[in-house]
Every structure is written in C-alpha cells, then in structure tokens.
Scaffold this motif. Structure first.
Motif, PDB file in Angstrom:
ATOM      1  N   ARG A  71       0.836  -1.202   0.000  1.00 50.20           N
ATOM      2  CA  ARG A  71       0.000   0.000   0.000  1.00 50.20           C
ATOM      3  C   ARG A  71       0.877   1.261   0.000  1.00 50.20           C
ATOM      4  O   ARG A  71       1.893   1.324   0.678  1.00 50.20           O
ATOM      5  CB  ARG A  71      -0.881  -0.006   1.246  1.00 50.20           C
ATOM      6  N   ILE A  72       0.428   2.234  -0.788  1.00 52.32           N
ATOM      7  CA  ILE A  72       1.060   3.560  -0.755  1.00 52.32           C
ATOM      8  C   ILE A  72       0.057   4.531  -0.133  1.00 52.32           C
ATOM      9  O   ILE A  72      -1.095   4.595  -0.584  1.00 52.32           O
ATOM     10  CB  ILE A  72       1.419   4.052  -2.174  1.00 52.32           C
ATOM     11  N   VAL A  73       0.495   5.246   0.891  1.00 56.96           N
ATOM     12  CA  VAL A  73      -0.354   6.285   1.479  1.00 56.96           C
ATOM     13  C   VAL A  73       0.224   7.634   1.064  1.00 56.96           C
ATOM     14  O   VAL A  73       1.438   7.836   1.121  1.00 56.96           O
ATOM     15  CB  VAL A  73      -0.397   6.168   3.018  1.00 56.96           C
ATOM     16  N   VAL A  74      -0.642   8.528   0.626  1.00 52.99           N
ATOM     17  CA  VAL A  74      -0.165   9.873   0.303  1.00 52.99           C
ATOM     18  C   VAL A  74      -0.885  10.876   1.210  1.00 52.99           C
ATOM     19  O   VAL A  74      -2.104  10.846   1.324  1.00 52.99           O
ATOM     20  CB  VAL A  74      -0.327  10.200  -1.208  1.00 52.99           C
ATOM     21  N   CYS A  75      -0.098  11.679   1.917  1.00 55.26           N
ATOM     22  CA  CYS A  75      -0.674  12.639   2.861  1.00 55.26           C
ATOM     23  C   CYS A  75      -0.810  13.999   2.179  1.00 55.26           C
ATOM     24  O   CYS A  75       0.168  14.498   1.598  1.00 55.26           O
ATOM     25  CB  CYS A  75       0.218  12.786   4.093  1.00 55.26           C
ATOM     26  N   VAL A  76      -1.996  14.578   2.263  1.00 55.49           N
ATOM     27  CA  VAL A  76      -2.208  15.872   1.607  1.00 55.49           C
ATOM     28  C   VAL A  76      -2.779  16.869   2.597  1.00 55.49           C
ATOM     29  O   VAL A  76      -3.411  16.503   3.588  1.00 55.49           O
ATOM     30  CB  VAL A  76      -3.144  15.756   0.381  1.00 55.49           C
ATOM     31  N   LYS A  77      -2.566  18.130   2.299  1.00 52.01           N
ATOM     32  CA  LYS A  77      -3.018  19.185   3.194  1.00 52.01           C
ATOM     33  C   LYS A  77      -3.661  20.310   2.399  1.00 52.01           C
ATOM     34  O   LYS A  77      -3.209  20.631   1.299  1.00 52.01           O
ATOM     35  CB  LYS A  77      -1.814  19.741   3.967  1.00 52.01           C
ATOM     36  N   GLN A  78      -4.675  20.902   3.013  1.00 52.77           N
ATOM     37  CA  GLN A  78      -5.291  22.073   2.405  1.00 52.77           C
ATOM     38  C   GLN A  78      -4.574  23.325   2.916  1.00 52.77           C
ATOM     39  O   GLN A  78      -4.283  23.432   4.103  1.00 52.77           O
ATOM     40  CB  GLN A  78      -6.754  22.120   2.837  1.00 52.77           C
ATOM     41  N   VAL A  79      -4.275  24.229   2.012  1.00 59.22           N
ATOM     42  CA  VAL A  79      -3.624  25.486   2.409  1.00 59.22           C
ATOM     43  C   VAL A  79      -4.396  26.666   1.816  1.00 59.22           C
ATOM     44  O   VAL A  79      -5.166  26.489   0.872  1.00 59.22           O
ATOM     45  CB  VAL A  79      -2.145  25.536   1.913  1.00 59.22           C
ATOM     46  N   MET A 101      -5.738  15.334   7.339  1.00 66.35           N
ATOM     47  CA  MET A 101      -6.381  15.802   8.557  1.00 66.35           C
ATOM     48  C   MET A 101      -6.824  17.231   8.282  1.00 66.35           C
ATOM     49  O   MET A 101      -6.019  18.059   7.851  1.00 66.35           O
ATOM     50  CB  MET A 101      -5.389  15.776   9.722  1.00 66.35           C
ATOM     51  N   GLY A 102      -8.095  17.513   8.519  1.00 64.78           N
ATOM     52  CA  GLY A 102      -8.540  18.875   8.237  1.00 64.78           C
ATOM     53  C   GLY A 102     -10.023  19.045   8.504  1.00 64.78           C
ATOM     54  O   GLY A 102     -10.683  18.143   9.022  1.00 64.78           O
ATOM     55  N   ILE A 103     -10.524  20.218   8.118  1.00 66.42           N
ATOM     56  CA  ILE A 103     -11.943  20.508   8.308  1.00 66.42           C
ATOM     57  C   ILE A 103     -12.758  19.696   7.300  1.00 66.42           C
ATOM     58  O   ILE A 103     -12.203  19.222   6.295  1.00 66.42           O
ATOM     59  CB  ILE A 103     -12.221  22.021   8.154  1.00 66.42           C
ATOM     60  N   PRO A 104     -14.071  19.506   7.548  1.00 68.91           N
ATOM     61  CA  PRO A 104     -14.871  18.645   6.657  1.00 68.91           C
ATOM     62  C   PRO A 104     -14.778  19.030   5.179  1.00 68.91           C
ATOM     63  O   PRO A 104     -14.812  18.156   4.304  1.00 68.91           O
ATOM     64  CB  PRO A 104     -16.293  18.816   7.185  1.00 68.91           C
ATOM     65  N   ALA A 105     -14.608  20.332   4.881  1.00 66.33           N
ATOM     66  CA  ALA A 105     -14.579  20.766   3.479  1.00 66.33           C
ATOM     67  C   ALA A 105     -13.381  20.185   2.716  1.00 66.33           C
ATOM     68  O   ALA A 105     -13.364  20.199   1.481  1.00 66.33           O
ATOM     69  CB  ALA A 105     -14.540  22.286   3.404  1.00 66.33           C
ATOM     70  N   VAL A 106     -12.400  19.661   3.453  1.00 65.95           N
ATOM     71  CA  VAL A 106     -11.222  19.092   2.789  1.00 65.95           C
ATOM     72  C   VAL A 106     -11.594  17.855   1.967  1.00 65.95           C
ATOM     73  O   VAL A 106     -10.826  17.399   1.115  1.00 65.95           O
ATOM     74  CB  VAL A 106     -10.128  18.781   3.843  1.00 65.95           C
ATOM     75  N   ASP A 107     -12.805  17.344   2.173  1.00 74.54           N
ATOM     76  CA  ASP A 107     -13.184  16.164   1.382  1.00 74.54           C
ATOM     77  C   ASP A 107     -13.109  16.434  -0.121  1.00 74.54           C
ATOM     78  O   ASP A 107     -12.868  15.533  -0.909  1.00 74.54           O
ATOM     79  CB  ASP A 107     -14.551  15.610   1.802  1.00 74.54           C
TER      80      ASP A 107
END
Ligand code: FAD
Lengths: 530, 260
Positions: B2-10, B61-67
């Motif tokens: 498995r590859i996990v990719v971590c992303v963030k909203q800025v 990890m973030g607010i619901p809108a990050v979906d």
C-alpha cells in the motif's frame, strides 16, 4: 501648438511607429497627455494646423490601426487612472476608467478590490465601500493579450474566449467620454443618446451640434468588429465602440462589472479527427446551458507545432501535451456556483465525445487554479509559437509577415468554412496552424509563409476566403478590427455604398479626416499632412 | 502493498489571516487549495500504484470541506481516501499532526510507502513528513526529486542535498517527502472524474482512531506561538561614486554587510 505637449519624435521612440502587426509607420511628433484637458488642447491644435493624429493605446493591435502614417502620435499611456465607481440602473457596479488603463492591471485591482480612491468623490467612495464588502466581480472581456489598454479594446470592440457567453466589449460599456478631432467633448451614456431611425443628433459639451446620418447597411448577424456599427434607433456609444480610432478619442470608459462565479472549470477534449471536433462543437453549443462560457479550438497543425516547440524550445518544456498525437482539441470553459452542476456538465461533454467517436479518457479537466493556468499556458503558447516561427522565416526573408485571419461565419456554415480552409491549405502546401473561438464560428487561420511566393499564395487564399465568407453572411474581422491591413476586405464586405456611408459619418465627426488616417478606408485625395 | 499519500489544504491566496487570539492560521473552505508540493506526491502515488498494482490511499487531517481535495485525489487515480476530522484535532502543531496521521496509518494496518509533499506552503516547516516517520518507526528521505525504482523490499530515490544530488536505497516501509516539479502532474480526464466520483472516501474521528487525547490537537502540541510579528521592510538608498572599480568595491562591501 502647445509646445510642451507635442514634441518632436526622437529616434529612441521608434517603438511608437509600430504595433503587434509589426508594420512600421512614420511620424514627426508625439504627445503623451495626462489629462482630458491636455488631450483637448493637443487635438484642437492639430485640428487647426491640419495635422493627422494616430491614437495609440498599448499597441498590441494586430491590424496596424495604431501605426502612424505621418503627423502626430497620440499615446494615451499616461491617461491611466481609474477615476471612480458608480452603479447603473440595473444595480451593476460601473468603473469609470481612463483609456490608458491596462487590462491586466485593472483585473488585479478588481480582484484585490484595491483602487487609489483618495481623489474619488464622496459618492464614488461610498459605492466602493459597498463593492468592497460585496462578493467578487470581474470585467468579462478577455482578449488573449492582457496588456491591451481599455481604449484600444473599446476602439476594436475586442473579444476573447469568454465572449462566447458574455459577448464583446460593446456589451459591457455603460458610457463613454469622447474628445472629437476639434477638441470638443461628448459625454455619452447608454440609453440616453439614441438615434432617431438612422439619424443621430449629438450635442457637444461646448454647445456644438452634430447631425450624423448613420450608415444604411445591415450589420452581419455574426461576431464582428468590421466597420462602423449601425442599426435603427441605436445608442451613440455603439457608434464609437469599434470605430478603430477614427471618429474621436475616447477619454473615459464606464465599464460594467459582472459577478464572478465561484467555480470555473476548463475541460480540454482531444479528438482523432478534426471533423469530430467540429461536430462536437455544434452539439455542445446546441445543448449548452448558462454554464458554458467558452469553446476554443486547436487543429492538428497547431497541436503539432506545440509539440515541436515543446521538444525544441526551453520556454515550452513545461507545456503539458497529450501522450500521443491528436487531430484536434477543444477547450470548454464552464462556470457555476455549485460543484454538482459542473460535474453534470462535464459528464455530458464525455457523452458528447463518445457520440462523435472520441474517448472521454482523452481529456483534461482543470478545476484548480494551478491546472487552469496550465490550460491558459497551452492556449497562449499557440500564438507565441506562430510568432517565433514567423521570426525564424523572416531571418531568411525579412519582408515576410504573418498572415492571420480573423473571420466569422453564421452557425450553419461552421463545418463548411472549416472544410474550405483545410482543403485549400492542404492543396497549397503552405505551413499553417488554426485555432480560436470556434464557439462563435470564428477561428484564426495563421499562414506561415517561408518565402515571398508562399506569401503571395497565402494572400490569394485569404482573399478568396473573404469573398466566400462575405457571401455566407460572415464578417472579415470578428475581433481584431480592420485597421490598415484589412481595408480591402472591408470594401469587399460593405461595397462602395457602404464605404461612402462610413466616410460620411467620418466627415461629420472629423471633417478634416485627421484621426486614424488609413484605418478602415483611404482618406480623400489631396488631403495629405499640411 | 500500500502507498499512502498525505495531503493538506492550504490558503489559496497569499493573504493569510492569523487568528488574533490563538495566533494560528484561520482556515476557511473558500479559496483553499491543495498544498502545491502535495500535488506531486499524489501524482507519484497514482503513477507508482498503477505501475506496480499497489493500493493507493490519500490521507488528510482537516476541516470537513477538505473532502473535496480528497475527492480530487481520487479523480487523479488514487484508489480510496480517508479524511481525519474532529474538533479534537484542531490547533495541532506538526508533532500532533504527525501523531494523528500515524494513528490512522496504524489503523489501516501500516503502509509500504508514505509520500508527503516536501513542505506545506502555509507553515513552511517541512517537519510533518519526518515526524510521521519517527512516530511510525519508518525510514525517511526528504526533498526527493526522483523515485527511480520500487520493489517489495526497497525504494531507490534521488534527493536534493542543497549542494548536489544524492542517490539512496532505502528499506521499506519508508516515508518520502517529494520536491516540486519532481514529476508531471497530469490532469484528470472526464473518465477519471467519473471513476473518482465512485471511489470510497471515509471520515474518521479521534474516537475512530482510538488516539491518545494527550497526543493530538492542541493538547498534543508542544509548540506555543508566543508572538508573531511582521518583519519591518526596510529600504535604503546609498549612492555609489567613483570609478567603476571603486563602485564595484563599494557594492561588494555592502553585499558583505547584508549577508554577514
Ligand atoms: C498575442 C495576441 C493575442 C490577441 N488576442 C486577441 C483576442 O483574443 N481578442 C481580441 O479582440 N484581440 C486580441 N488581440 C488584439 C489586441 O490585443 C486587441 O485588439 C486590443 O483591443 C488592442 O488594444 P491596444 O490598447 O493595444 O490598442 P492599440 O493597438 O494601441 O490600438 C488599436 C486601435 O485602437 C485605437 N485606440 C486606442 N485607444 C483609443 C482611444 N482611447 N480612443 C480611440 N481610439 C483608440 C487606435 O487608434 C487603434 O485604432 C491580440 C493581440 C495579440 C498580440
């Protein structure tokens, strides 16, 4: 002559003798007015002396309209303030700007809601306060060249990709201030100064009266920036919009802002065959709702040119291209307030692709600013590659210039005109690339002659196409204007009676034929610079 | 595998607003974008997953809108996504964030490869990726410019050391933080969009993770922002006189003053 305002043109000002058409002109004097008052003084002194005046905005025009043929260059680059803001009867925000304001700067100011309001009057500042707290807005006209000036855009009735949905500049002008050739001024507001049938009576702020007998021709029912606008009961502002710097100098533009939609998506679809892209255009256009704002085309030659430059030129290494060659591409732009609406519209495009035998796998969907910028880069790259190509050919043969068409046809002639172009071009063996605003049946055919023989062949093709397009009810210039390079085609389009009508209008507004000489039609004989 | 990719909203604009009380960045859904570096991590993950037939998962990890960012990753070819959202996660510094992401990776049963962007452009710390590796006990390579080979046991990468390139072979599991422009980031197709719409996107809370409340959110954050200030923007002009050589020497002195 106001010595300090009009000066001799010096050799280091040679740039003011040409525009993006790359035609070189000549002039003896140059002036850079900073206020409308200075503009009036300059014009009235030229009028008295009988000196021709060529108005210049940002010189991005490609029909040589801003190239002087002797006399005075009137550069409006320093008349570049945004003077205020108001609301029109429909409640839209209206910005009052001087003609030298550059589009890209204005866009940024509107986006940031940041203007130098300290010298605005109180009502303007109050409207600005409301504007600041309101949602986001934008000025919709988007000629690909964003360094154009507002005055130039008004004079050419410029358009852009989004004109498919929003129309050309004309649709977004609330009012104009115009300085006539003799220095008198007109203050025009849409809906206020209207023609009686084809007669327009205008009063100058100095008390003079103009009675203009408008042209009697019927305007083509297509996207057009060719010749003076004329219609029964028309607005006076519409006469000056698109008049190519020949009837007066626009000194203030009241432009209407539109609400900026929350979402803007770009979708580029690739096709194996050009015909598929043409059919796709007709279908998508027929079933489009309000969310479709632009439909832009790239033919096989344009895609091949881009691929060649990506491989060979450092400026284009970052250009995104499909994995394998395609026959054509169409970029659709969508806007809306809800994601779901744009998902539906995009899925629908996928079905339309399948119906013409293309695959929805062969597409790009740009939903982020980053991806949208990449689509924009793709679109800008096409004209840039063509210019580089021409520059290369000119090293061999300096007299060569680009031959670029700007013609539009009615909806039902789209496939016919595309076929006409392609068959003639294939038969001629000329290198070329086609792209442009296919949603408005308006593509730019760019001929890339390598020698004078090919150049002459290209000119012959251009003329033949113009004749056919006029017969189909099209226009010889949809957005760039006639300028000095397309006067022959304007004559073909409106005929001698049409030209005589235009000359009559010109004579009323500018009796000595001083403004924009050589634009639209030749000046009357024996009236050279005095 | 498995590859996990971590992303963030800025924040999508360069106008970043700080909450005057908490001194942390105010996050709102409008004008928020995917951290630009993470776009390359997503592209690498999608390409490697496709090439090797490994499962790919996007984690944020973030607010619901990050979906919507995660949905976008699914449209770009990632198989499934998990959004970690809970009031208890709020106010996390990089350490608490790394702990939260690590808890999610453990709940997933681990990963062979975890990809992160080199850094997020809002906080600019470049800490979360290495801290995540620390939490999980995985190997870590930062500022990866190329992933050259991947097998079930190890990955070969090239990284930028600042004054050269370094080639490394690393045992899996490993965390890689990837550099900008390290790969092409193809746009999704219309067909990709349709596929992405149908892929699973789960939401996990702190309780779902069974996370230790002392390790997450504000409580788990050892960092305290005591004060923020805008550095004064100074402009000076100093005329240079004399011969070209004298002027060049004077200029050299000024440059040395500034950089020292
Ligand atoms: C790469 C490229 C792409 C382009 N794409 C588009 C496009 O997509 N759509 C489009 O419509 N155009 C396009 N253009 C053409 C050009 O940018 C526009 O026609 C633009 O409107 C010209 O503005 P300007 O300020 O440069 O005018 P100029 O070239 O300086 O002048 C053009 C004409 O306007 C007159 N004029 C200027 N200011 C005034 C004034 N205040 N009062 C009266 N007359 C005035 C001049 O006398 C002249 O007749 C493109 C050009 C380039 C180089």
């Amino acid at each position: 002559m106001p010595q300090n305002l009009i000066r001799a043109l010096t050799p280091d000002q040679a740039d003011y003798l040409r525009d993006e058409s790359r035609l070189n002109g000549q002039a003896e004097w140059i002036a850079f007015p900073e206020t409308e008052q200075q503009l009036r003084e300059i014009l009235s002194s030229c009028h008295q002396a009988g000196r021709p005046v060529t108005v210049q905005g940002a010189r991005t025009g490609i029909a040589a309209a801003a190239v002087p043929m002797g006399g005075v260059v009137l550069s409006l680059t320093r008349l570049n303030r945004v003077r205020g803001m108001k609301r029109n009867a429909a409640g839209h925000y209206v910005l009052c700007a001087e003609p030298g304001v550059i589009l890209s700067r204005l866009r940024k100011q509107i986006e940031d809601k940041h203007f130098a309001v300290s010298d605005w009057d109180e009502p303007a500042r109050q409207v600005f306060e409301q504007f600041r707290r309101d949602r986001a807005f934008f000025f919709t006209p988007d000629p690909t060249e964003a360094t154009a000036s507002l005055g130039g855009m008004v004079a050419c009735n410029a358009s852009g990709a989004r004109s498919f949905r929003y129309g050309p500049v004309r649709r977004h002008i609330q009012g104009l201030r115009v300085v006539l050739a003799d220095g008198q001024t007109l203050d025009l507001e849409r809906g206020r100064e209207k023609a009686d049938g084809r007669t327009l009576t205008l009063r100058t702020e100095q008390g003079g009266q103009l009675r203009i007998d408008l042209p009697t021709y019927t305007m083509p029912q297509v996207k057009s920036a060719a010749g003076y606008y004329a219609a029964d009961g028309m607005d006076a502002v519409d006469l000056f919009i698109g008049s190519d710097g020949t009837l007066g100098v626009v000194s203030q533009i009241d432009l209407v802002l539109q609400p900026l939609p929350d979402l803007l998506w770009g979708v580029t679809c690739f096709f194996g065959e050009e015909e598929q892209a043409w059919q796709f255009t007709e279908q998508v256009r027929a079933d489009s709702g309000t969310e479709l704002v632009a439909l832009e085309y790239f033919d096989s030659q344009a895609l091949a040119l881009l691929a060649r430059y990506k491989a060979s030129h450092p400026a284009f290494t970052r250009l995104g291209l499909p994995q394998r060659p395609f026959g054509a591409a169409i970029t659709c732009e969508f806007q809306g307030e809800r994601e779901a609406q744009l998902w539906d519209a995009t899925e629908h495009l996928g079905r339309r692709m399948e119906q013409v035998g293309a695959s929805p796998e062969d597409s790009w969907v740009a939903r982020t600013a980053f991806d949208r910028d990449r689509l924009l880069f793709f679109r800008h790259a096409a004209p840039e590659c063509v210019n580089l190509e021409i520059d290369r050919n000119r090293q061999q043969e300096p007299s060569l210039t680009k031959l670029g068409t700007d013609m539009s046809v009615p909806d039902d002639k789209l496939q016919a005109v595309m076929r006409l172009y392609r068959e003639d071009l294939k038969a001629s063996g000329l290198p070329y690339a086609i792209w442009g605003h296919i949603g408005a049946n308006h593509v730019h055919v760019n001929l890339l002659p390598r020698n004078t023989g090919e150049y002459e062949t290209g000119k012959g093709l251009y003329r033949a196409w113009a004749n056919q397009i006029i017969a189909w009810g099209g226009s010889v210039s949809a957005e760039h204007g006639i300028g000095k390079l397309k006067t022959d085609y304007l004559a073909l389009m409106f005929g001698e009676p049409g030209l005589a009508d235009m000359r009559r209008v010109k004579k009323t507004c500018d009796p000595r034929f001083l403004l924009g000489r050589g634009n639209l039609f030749a000046p009357p004989e024996g009236r050279g610079s005095e | 595998m498995r590859i996990v990719v971590c992303v963030k909203q800025v924040p999508g604009t360069n106008q970043v607003y700080l909450d005057p009380e908490t001194r942390s960045i105010i996050r709102e859904a409008r004008h928020a974008v995917l951290n630009p570096y993470d776009a390359f991590a997503v592209a690498w993950a999608a390409a490697l997953g496709k090439q090797h037939g490994w499962e790919t998962l996007a984690l944020s990890m973030g607010i619901p809108a990050v979906d919507s960012l995660l949905r976008d990753a699914l449209c770009r070819g990632i198989d499934r996504a998990v959004l970690l959202t809970d009031r208890l996660f709020a106010g996390a510094d990089t350490w608490a964030t790394a702990n939260t992401l690590a808890a999610a990776v453990r709940k997933l049963g681990g990963a062979s490869l975890i990809l992160c962007g080199k850094m997020a452009i809002d906080g600019d710390t470049a800490q979360t990726g290495p801290e995540l590796a620390e939490c999980l006990g995985y190997a870590v390579v930062t500022d990866v410019t190329e992933i050259q080979a991947l097998s079930g046991e190890q990955v070969q990468v090239c990284r930028n050391t600042g004054d050269g390139m370094q080639q490394l072979q690393v045992q899996l599991p490993a965390v890689l933080t990837v550099a900008k422009d390290s790969c092409e980031t193809p746009m999704p197709s219309i067909a990709g969009l349709a596929r992405g719409a149908g892929r699973p996107l789960a939401c996990w809370s702190a309780a779902d993770l069974g996370a230790d409340p002392g390790l997450i959110g504000k409580n788990g954050s050892p960092t305290r922002v005591v004060r923020t200030e805008t550095p004064p923007l100074g402009k000076q002009s100093r005329p240079l006189a004399g011969t070209v050589e004298q002027q060049a020497a004077a200029l050299e002195k000024i440059i040395r003053e500034i950089v020292s």
